[in-house]
Motif scaffolding. Structure first.
Motif: not given
Length: 461
Positions: A75, A79, A83, A258, A262-263
């Motif tokens: 990732k 991000q 997290e 997004t 994402q991820n």
């Protein structure tokens, strides 16, 4: 699969670990059972103090553990730091609210009298050791959203993490130990997936929670059903992102990018199917595709990287098969769709159009940065397309029409309906799905009560 850290950016194996033997596993199960006998009697004040300390330590470790996560599963580093910060906030949320969420409930006096009693209450008591089988895609968050409520409820945790994130798994055990939790309160079990069935069958393990694939969920549910043990399952999703004519198209298109990547697109609640009203389809498709093309794909440790590699070589191969199958069936490709040259398990942001029900990607979850675009003639067709999936985790709806909002909230088959915003998990809101996305709920008061013995205490005359 070996228990190892393999850097998905270049395929290099960095660390390997030997699975725990039967003797060590037995020691840990004994320790969990023994610890629970005393930990369940601890006060909310003591549990809260320990969990708040864990949150403090995690914030201190944020940059280091973020780098570990990025190195283990790819990732983007920004991000990964986010997290870690989110996990610390969730721990504080439960530390501050668990006592209220699990407070004794008192039935109405009239109902108590009608039952022939003089007084009654409903009490939430912990179950015991709970096995958590967790995935690699959010290697901290998936665990913390189980561990924080479970520990605050008085349970103890046994973590069987994904085999490609062993360093993160071991960090979590160490985090709780450093915070002051007794050794047996939270233990990481370095075992392969083949050991899960035996652990579930052990009478000392009282319940299980799993986030992962459908086959893994079926296996855990089957064994737990045979052993009559409580389970909570979150098995992924193929979330719809519906755009109606009254939507702010610029914002919807930006958020859609997004929401899809994402991820690195490896998120259960990532929007995957974009269902757009015919009146605004062309404009949205153009803006969305432009946004996907503009993303920077590269080294996930670089601060300006938007999309890093997929977590495994097999994961990329699975994603390629879905895209190739759609192409053979006549799907169009607005961008991406070709594996880049070079090391690492990268795949470009991809947008597909012209999908049909016969294509695998229409009914299977695409775990990577691949979006599918659908055209809907009206609200009724949008709902039909959105619900034409075996999954039902969450959904996104973009409209300024309150009547449309009410209709989507009533008719979409999902555990969540997010209006004019991207689906996200937050400790205040229950999280989970319907259909093949699983059952039960994590987070909120609903989540902390999933692994409690809901006990009626009744007094006669």
């Amino acid at each position: 699969m070996p228990i190892a850290t393999v850097n998905p950016a270049d395929g290099e194996t960095l660390k390997t670990y030997e699975p725990m033997g039967e003797e060590e596993l037995e020691r840990r199960l004994q320790l969990a059972e023994a610890t629970f006998r005393t930990y369940r009697l601890s006060s909310f004040t003591d549990r809260s103090r320990l969990l708040l300390q864990a949150a403090n330590l995690l914030e201190e470790d944020q940059r280091d553990i973020a780098r570990v996560m990025t190195t283990e599963m790819g990732k983007p580093i920004r991000q990964a730091r986010a997290e870690a910060a989110k996990c610390a906030r969730a721990m504080r949320w439960y530390a501050e609210r668990a006592e209220e969420l699990l407070a004794d409930e008192r039935p109405a006096d009239a109902d108590v009298a009608d039952s022939g009693g003089t007084r009654a209450l409903v009490r939430y008591r912990p179950l015991g050791p709970v096995l958590a089988v967790m995935p690699w895609n959010f290697p901290l968050w998936q665990v913390i959203r189980f561990a924080a409520p479970a520990l605050m409820a008085g349970n103890v945790g046994l973590l069987k993490h994904a085999s490609n994130v062993p360093q993160t798994a071991l960090y979590l055990e160490d985090l709780f130990h450093r915070a002051g939790f007794t050794e047996g309160c939270f233990q990481t079990l370095l075992v392969g997936s083949g050991a899960v069935d035996e652990i579930l069958r052990d009478e000392r393990v009282k319940a299980a929670t799993l986030t992962g694939s459908e086959p893994a969920g079926r296996a855990v549910a089957s064994t737990s059903g045979e052993m009559v043990k409580k389970t909570v399952l979150e098995l992924g999703g193929s979330d719809p992102f519906v755009v109606m004519p009254s939507a702010d198209l610029d914002r919807a298109a930006r958020v859609a990018v997004t929401a899809r990547v994402q991820n690195n697109g490896q998120s259960c609640i990532a929007a995957k199917r974009f269902i757009v009203h015919s009146d605004v389809y062309d404009v949205f498709a153009e803006r969305f595709t432009e946004g996907m093309k503009a993303l920077k794909v590269g080294d996930p440790l670089e601060e300006d990287t938007d999309v890093g590699p997929l977590a495994s070589e097999q994961g990329r191969a699975d994603l390629e098969e879905l895209v190739d199958d759609a192409r053979r069936g006549g799907a169009g490709v607005l961008c991406g769709g070709e594996r880049p040259d070079g090391p690492g398990w990268y795949y470009p942001p991809t947008v597909l159009t012209g999908l049909t029900r016969e294509m695998r990607i229409h009914r299977e979850e695409a775990f990577g940065p691949v979006a599918t675009l659908y055209r809907a003639a009206d609200l009724d067709e949008a709902v039909l397309i959105a619900n034409d999936s075996p999954f039902g985790l969450s959904s996104n709806v973009w409209t300024q029409d309150e009547a449309e909002v009410d209709r989507f909230a009533r008719d979409l088959e999902a555990g969540g309906v997010f209006v004019n915003g991207m689906t996200a998990s937050h400790p205040a809101f229950p999280f989970g799905g319907v259909k093949r996305s699983g059952y039960g709920r994590e987070l909120s008061g609903h989540g902390i009560r999933e692994f409690c013995n809901i006990t009626t205490v009744w007094h006669g005359a």
